[in-house]
Design an enzyme around this catalytic site. Structure first.
Site, PDB file in Angstrom:
ATOM      1  N   SER A 261       0.859  -1.180   0.000  1.00  0.00           N
ATOM      2  CA  SER A 261       0.000   0.000   0.000  1.00  0.00           C
ATOM      3  C   SER A 261       0.893   1.227   0.000  1.00  0.00           C
ATOM      4  CB  SER A 261      -0.896  -0.001   1.250  1.00  0.00           C
ATOM      5  OG  SER A 261      -1.506   1.254   1.450  1.00  0.00           O
TER       6      SER A 261
ATOM      7  N   TYR B  91      -1.070  -0.130  10.997  1.00  0.00           N
ATOM      8  CA  TYR B  91      -1.231  -0.571   9.609  1.00  0.00           C
ATOM      9  C   TYR B  91      -0.068  -0.080   8.742  1.00  0.00           C
ATOM     10  CZ  TYR B  91      -3.328  -1.232   4.988  1.00  0.00           C
ATOM     11  OH  TYR B  91      -3.571  -1.614   3.690  1.00  0.00           O
TER      12      TYR B  91
END
Length: 297
Positions: free
Chosen positions: A181, A194
């Site tokens: 990501s 995250y």
């Protein structure tokens, strides 16, 4: 004389890197102009394993790979999700096997990997796709959730890769795919766990890629035993620089300072040129003689 020869050798290596970089840019340009339809390879009958294949992007990748004739293996913690993926792949005319497995369980990964090899065959493409997100600020995020985020988003990659990479290396064929990501490149508020886990996944992918390129001898003959630019830093100097940064409220320091240029270059260089630059800087062998810190009795 020896020093002069070393300097000359390093200059030659840098000059080669510059020429090689130009070649890499030309390669990128040419490939960009070539239509994708001419660049795609045939993956018919290749075995593709997707973690987190029971939903979302994982399921979509299963369907797209199956449409190109690949044999699909979906791993997911949800049996219901796995079953639905299998149903959709079969309905589209593809072939699919499912295994309900918790990829945070190292032994479960290794055990299930053996089953896949026995029941389906050698995995040609491993897609580490499974991921979780808590979406809470650090102080509001339970410890268990933080651990789970890291276990799924990054640590599990070690187990799946160790389970299937040896077979790929034996046949000199395969892909290890890391679904990360932009959160693995830039931090975001409310996603400390995250982002950190995705930074780890990106680091895993980049390090593994370099390790495999070196192992396959891609840059054989152009290596360097000590690194052209980077030497071990003096601990006293490093400590002093860190203390100064604290005293000056400096948020980030990079030591030595000229490595900032390498970080910037990495953002713009073609990957092959970047990897060769890493080798010039000793990234391929800096740990060859590592023995760790000796314990003080």
């Amino acid at each position: 004389m020896a020093d002069a020869l070393m300097i000359l050798s390093n200059v030659c290596k840098v000059l080669f890197w510059l020429v090689y970089t130009v070649y890499c840019w030309l390669e990128v340009l040419v490939l960009t102009l070539v239509p994708r339809s001419y660049r795609r390879k045939d993956i018919k009958a290749n075995i593709v394993l997707v973690t987190g294949g029971g939903s979302g992007i994982g399921r979509l990748m299963c369907l797209k790979m199956a449409a190109r004739g690949a044999l699909i293996v979906t791993w997911d913690v949800s049996q219901k999700g796995n079953d639905e993926t299998v149903r959709q792949v079969l309905a589209s005319g593809g072939k699919c096997w499912s295994y309900t497995v918790d990829i945070t369980d190292r032994q479960a990964v290794y055990t299930t990997a053996v089953k896949v090899k026995q029941q389906v065959g050698k995995v040609d493409i491993l897609i580490n796709n499974a991921g979780v997100v808590t979406g809470k600020k650090l102080l509001d995020c339970p410890d268990e959730a933080i651990l789970k985020t890291f276990q799924v988003n990054s640590i599990s990659h070690f187990w799946t890769t160790k389970a299937f990479l040896p077979d790929m290396m034996m046949t000199d064929k395969g892909h290890i795919v890391t679904i990360a990501s932009m959160a693995g490149k830039s931090g975001l508020s409310g996603l400390v766990d995250y982002c950190s886990s995705k930074f780890a996944a990106v680091g895993f992918d980049e390090s593994l890629r370099l390790e495999l390129l070196i192992d396959t001898g891609m840059f054989q003959g152009f290596g360097t035993s000590t690194g052209v630019f980077v030497d071990m830093l003096d601990p006293d100097w490093v400590a002093g620089e860190v203390v100064d940064a604290i005293l000056m409220n400096q948020p980030i320091i990079i030591l030595p300072a000229y490595l900032q240029a390498a970080i910037i270059l990495a953002m713009f260089l073609p990957s092959k040129s970047h990897y060769y630059l890493g080798q010039l800087m000793g990234a391929d062998n800096m740990m060859d003689n590592f023995v760790g810190r000796k314990k003080v009795k």
